[in-house]
Design an enzyme around this catalytic site. Sequence first.
Site, short mmCIF file in Angstrom:
data_model
loop_
_atom_site.label_atom_id
_atom_site.label_comp_id
_atom_site.label_asym_id
_atom_site.label_seq_id
_atom_site.Cartn_x
_atom_site.Cartn_y
_atom_site.Cartn_z
N GLU A 1 0.82 -1.22 0.00
CA GLU A 1 0.00 0.00 0.00
C GLU A 1 0.85 1.27 0.00
O GLU A 1 0.42 2.31 -0.49
CB GLU A 1 -0.95 0.00 1.19
CG GLU A 1 -2.09 -1.00 1.10
CD GLU A 1 -1.74 -2.36 1.66
OE1 GLU A 1 -0.53 -2.61 1.93
OE2 GLU A 1 -2.65 -3.18 1.84
N PHE B 1 -11.03 -7.34 14.10
CA PHE B 1 -10.00 -7.80 13.17
C PHE B 1 -9.74 -6.73 12.11
O PHE B 1 -10.66 -6.20 11.51
CB PHE B 1 -10.44 -9.11 12.50
CG PHE B 1 -9.46 -9.60 11.49
CD1 PHE B 1 -8.19 -10.01 11.87
CD2 PHE B 1 -9.78 -9.62 10.13
CE1 PHE B 1 -7.26 -10.44 10.94
CE2 PHE B 1 -8.85 -10.05 9.18
CZ PHE B 1 -7.58 -10.46 9.60
N GLN B 2 -8.47 -6.42 11.91
CA GLN B 2 -8.02 -5.41 10.96
C GLN B 2 -8.66 -4.04 11.21
O GLN B 2 -8.99 -3.31 10.28
CB GLN B 2 -8.24 -5.85 9.50
CG GLN B 2 -7.34 -7.05 9.14
CD GLN B 2 -7.22 -7.30 7.65
OE1 GLN B 2 -8.15 -7.05 6.89
NE2 GLN B 2 -6.07 -7.80 7.22
N LYS C 1 -17.34 -0.68 6.36
CA LYS C 1 -17.88 -1.59 5.35
C LYS C 1 -19.39 -1.43 5.18
O LYS C 1 -19.91 -1.52 4.07
CB LYS C 1 -17.54 -3.03 5.74
CG LYS C 1 -17.66 -4.00 4.57
CD LYS C 1 -17.04 -5.34 4.88
CE LYS C 1 -17.19 -6.27 3.67
NZ LYS C 1 -16.59 -7.59 3.94
N MET D 1 24.45 8.58 2.01
CA MET D 1 24.41 9.87 2.69
C MET D 1 24.70 9.71 4.18
O MET D 1 25.42 10.53 4.77
CB MET D 1 23.05 10.55 2.48
CG MET D 1 22.96 11.95 3.05
SD MET D 1 24.20 13.06 2.33
CE MET D 1 23.26 13.80 0.98
#
Lengths: 587, 160
Positions: A79, A141-142, A191, A499
């Site tokens: 993502e 969940f999630q 949802k 760097m």
Amino acid sequence: MNSGGTARHPLVLTPGLRVDEGVLVLGGLPVEMRGAEILIECLKAEKVEVVFGYPGGAVLPIYDVLYDADIRHILVRHEQGAAHAADGYARATGRPGVCIATSGPGATNLVTGLATAYMDSVPVVAFTGQVATSMIGRDSFQEADITGITMPITKHNYLVKSTKDLARVIKEAFHIATTGRPGPVLIDLPKDVSNGTAEFTYPETVDLPGYKPTYDGHPKQIKELARAIEAAQRPVLYVGGGVVSSGASDALRKVAEMQEIPVATTLMGLSAFPTAHPLSLGMLGMHGTGYANLAVTECDLLIAVGARFDDRVTGKIETFAPKARVAHVDIDPAEIGKNVRFDIPIVGDAKRVLEALIPQLETKTRPEWLAQIATFKNEWPLGYAKGRDGIAPQYVIEQISELTKGEAIITTEVGQNQMWTAQYYRFKQPRSFITSGGLGTMGFGFPAAIGAQIGQPNRLVIDIAGDGSFQMNIQELATAVQYGIPVKIAILNNGYLGMVRQWQEMFHNKRYSATVLSGNPNFVAIAEAYGAKGFRVESEDQVRPVLEQALAEPGPVVMDFAVSREANVFPMVPPNESINMMVRGDR
Amino acid sequence: MMKHTLSVLVMNQPGVLARVAGLFSRRGFNIESLAVGVTDEPNISRMTIQVEADDATLEQITKQLHKLIDVIKISDITTDERVDRELALIKISGDAANRSEILQVADIFRAKIVDVAEKSIVIEVTGDEAKIDALVQLTRPYGIIELVRTGKISMVRGSK
């Protein structure tokens, strides 16, 4: 995924359906649509052509509608890649970039990308799935509180609690992301909101009493600036990303040329003014050109436009532009006076302010000031040592610059690769340099290049990378291959986190703690394993021929340049030092 | 450094308090007190925020607050003629022996006794900060069991 050329929204196909004052009606009754369908209709209304995303449980309703919608979906492999790709798309096109992720880990994986876009003021609209409203707050969940998490790194965000609010929220989100000082906006969609139904009307206007950006500068202040410019002996324009995002490059050039004002740019502003222009000073700041830093130190009027006096620009703030009156043009009033004192504040859009300034200026030549600048340029030419144990990395960038005539879209990762690109690529037009300036996000350049390429399919897009940064989002090779996105990746491979190693060399007695990348993979083999092309370049005389071959390839290519391992970025202003106190380095 | 009173109109939305409080903490501004409640328009709330800041910091606070989409209007009413009020509930340990003494103190401050139990008394007092501070000071010797203050709310005097 689409199977034909006609609109195939099931509701649109229903006979007897019509639009009555913006509301879908069937036989006189408004039609209810599912939240996910409303979302897609809103994206179409916003003329969104592509979304970058990754599916998951909480966004299943959205993906089900996307399956046969007229909107292109690019499946990334992480993502974070979706957020950076949306960001790269936005920077390359000027249009908002859109990304989608599922709830919980999908949403949290967007965080770095949103913070990157926020720091660089890029319009991105992110949609995240969320557990159903009845499940919120139960550690489901999630489940993650993504609006709470992203509050400090978005311009605004929403948790939509009811399907009937969805169209208004999306309208507001695009408005907020793209107006004023642009920035990312996140919409969290439970949802049951995506699955729920509501009448669909896409509002034509927004009602946000607390949000009224100022575009036009105050006429009195603009007059004051014009007078200050006429009176100045040694003016310098210091321009940043605001000039790029407001499309002010032409106006900037006009102001600079009318009054013979040298132009120093920030990292974000590099492509706003052509590097080859006689009035260009290149970039200023920590790794800026010696002449830009000296010009700013000597100037008697500093005209900051769309720039925010970042610490990498100013160095020690007390001695920044010590002889100058400071004019500061910015669309965000909070930037004015945040870091430095100011004499002439102008809140407004860079383009509008500069365009309003032009008619108030006479033409003027400044032979003495330009002669002084010329001596700065003679004293501090950009230059680098020949590679000791590999190709000089700067040489690779010079060759890319020459070969592309400065006309490619260049993205970078973060670190030495980014600074050398800023120093040695000769930019010609705005929106052609895409880099994570504020947040300094390693792993940004490659997915951003994918987004930029999709937004500008006819341009050549090159990610100039380090071996460390590239590995932070290397998985997006699969995305580039799956969709045939022909980005070119040039890895300046020194086997170090270059760097950080440079700072360890200079400030920590060469104690290279955790900066040696001895486990690097064979990048050619990696590219080939993904189905892309790979090239390894080990000598300077091979740089040009391989670049010519690679840039002509129709698909994605990884070029692995074995560069001098301990090459450093110079000049360099040591941290917390005045910007005229540069270290020249080895030549 | 000076104490400033900001009167801030915000959209009455979920999360607006978190946005304001989060802004103060992440930019390193200190909130001395914050009170929030709905206005006569149900979709708009008013926050009364007291901050200690020098002029430059106050300007940044104001500008950063303005950037929040849900913030509609900010007024610095520090120098305006205004009425400041705060409400406090003070639970003091007191029994039959010192009850009347405590009642006397409360009376002087025109505070109300809102609960009396065998070993405790709850006093309700309204007033400006200084008055409440003074009452807290005077009741401390009896033993404060619990103290709850609402934070200051303010209103500019006259028709402004």
